[in-house]
Design an enzyme around this catalytic site. Structure first.
Site, mmCIF file in Angstrom:
data_model
loop_
_atom_site.group_PDB
_atom_site.id
_atom_site.type_symbol
_atom_site.label_atom_id
_atom_site.label_comp_id
_atom_site.label_asym_id
_atom_site.label_seq_id
_atom_site.Cartn_x
_atom_site.Cartn_y
_atom_site.Cartn_z
ATOM 1 N N ARG A 175 -2.475 9.689 4.371
ATOM 2 C CA ARG A 175 -3.319 8.653 4.173
ATOM 3 C C ARG A 175 -3.148 7.484 5.140
ATOM 4 O O ARG A 175 -3.832 6.739 5.525
ATOM 5 C CB ARG A 175 -3.719 8.069 2.659
ATOM 6 N N ILE A 228 -12.322 2.180 4.329
ATOM 7 C CA ILE A 228 -11.948 3.526 3.784
ATOM 8 C C ILE A 228 -11.958 3.728 2.285
ATOM 9 O O ILE A 228 -11.545 2.443 1.614
ATOM 10 C CB ILE A 228 -10.412 4.109 4.297
ATOM 11 N N SER A 229 -12.752 4.623 1.731
ATOM 12 C CA SER A 229 -12.957 4.647 0.243
ATOM 13 C C SER A 229 -11.919 4.908 -0.690
ATOM 14 O O SER A 229 -10.652 5.348 0.057
ATOM 15 C CB SER A 229 -13.808 5.975 0.176
ATOM 16 N N GLN A 230 -11.757 4.470 -1.742
ATOM 17 C CA GLN A 230 -10.824 4.620 -2.682
ATOM 18 C C GLN A 230 -10.263 6.105 -2.790
ATOM 19 O O GLN A 230 -11.227 7.050 -3.166
ATOM 20 C CB GLN A 230 -11.255 4.029 -3.982
#
Ligand code: SAH
Length: 217
Positions: A37, A63-65
């Site tokens: 990530r 950017i999503s959780q």
């Protein structure tokens, strides 16, 4: 005793927090473990790459959780032979996760800058079964349809018709639905010969799905 590297501890905690929050699909957990990530966040946020939070990326997007990425991926029920469409490439992180689980991934992004950066990043990291397209996700990718699975990572008020059309019979779609400033829910649709079935899942906050390709870069 061998020293344990801080990064390893961070990665272990990342896996643990996903499990604790209820992610149990082994293939999804493995994909979340395999995709680095830190390569998908901007350099100023590298230290927070494994924190369970959404982070800003270019073009005012996010950017999503990680938990939400894992949750939506688990709900999508991807199988190894599947062709998957993602709307909202952003950093390319969700596409990378999907690429570990599916045969092929097509991902559409309305900002050319984000699409180009994500395409290059995914190529460099070796995710060869992902195709990134700069375009309007409301229109989907008709020339590559049908798709076994469709995931949308920006919130719409209603399900885009073109995406329903491009979903194979027996296919599933997972997307956040709801008002831009109100409560949105992850919704899971299944397409059967008899029509669509709908299941409302967890409450979420996503950036909006906006019409058309971005005029700015
Ligand atoms: N899946 C991404 C998170 C993306 S945030 C990741 O893993 O990083 C949502 C993205 O959807 C944003 O980049 C936004 O520009 C994009 N988006 C919004 N409306 C869109 C549309 N109509 N077509 C394609 N992309 C869209």
């Amino acid at each position: 005793m061998a020293a344990i590297h801080t990064d390893d501890v961070e990665r272990m905690e990342f896996q643990l927090s996903l499990r604790r929050r209820g992610i149990s699909d082994q293939a999804v957990l493995r994909a979340m473990d395999e995709v680095p990530r830190e390569h998908f966040v901007t350099s100023e946020f590298t230290d927070s790459a494994y924190a369970d939070q959404a982070l800003p990326i270019a073009c005012g997007q996010t950017i999503s959780q990680p938990y939400v990425v894992a949750y939506m991926t688990e709900q999508l029920e991807v199988e190894a032979g599947h062709r998957v469409l993602e709307v909202g490439t952003g950093s390319g992180y969700q596409a990378a996760i999907l690429s570990r689980l599916a045969r092929d991934v097509v991902s559409i992004e309305r900002y050319r800058t984000l699409a180009d950066t994500a395409r290059e990043r995914l190529k460099t990291l070796g995710y060869a079964n992902v195709t990134v397209i700069a375009g309007d996700g409301f229109a989907g990718a008709p020339e590559q349809a049908p798709f076994d699975r469709i995931i949308v990572t920006a919130a719409a008020e209603e399900v885009p018709d073109a995406l329903v059309e491009q979903l194979a019979e027996g296919g599933k779609m997972v997307l956040p639905l709801g008002p831009r400033h109100g409560t949105q829910h992850i919704v899971k649709l299944a397409k059967t010969a008899g029509g669509l079935t709908r299941e409302n899942l967890i409450a979420v906050r996503f950036v909006p799905l906006l019409p058309g390709q971005a005029r700015e870069l």
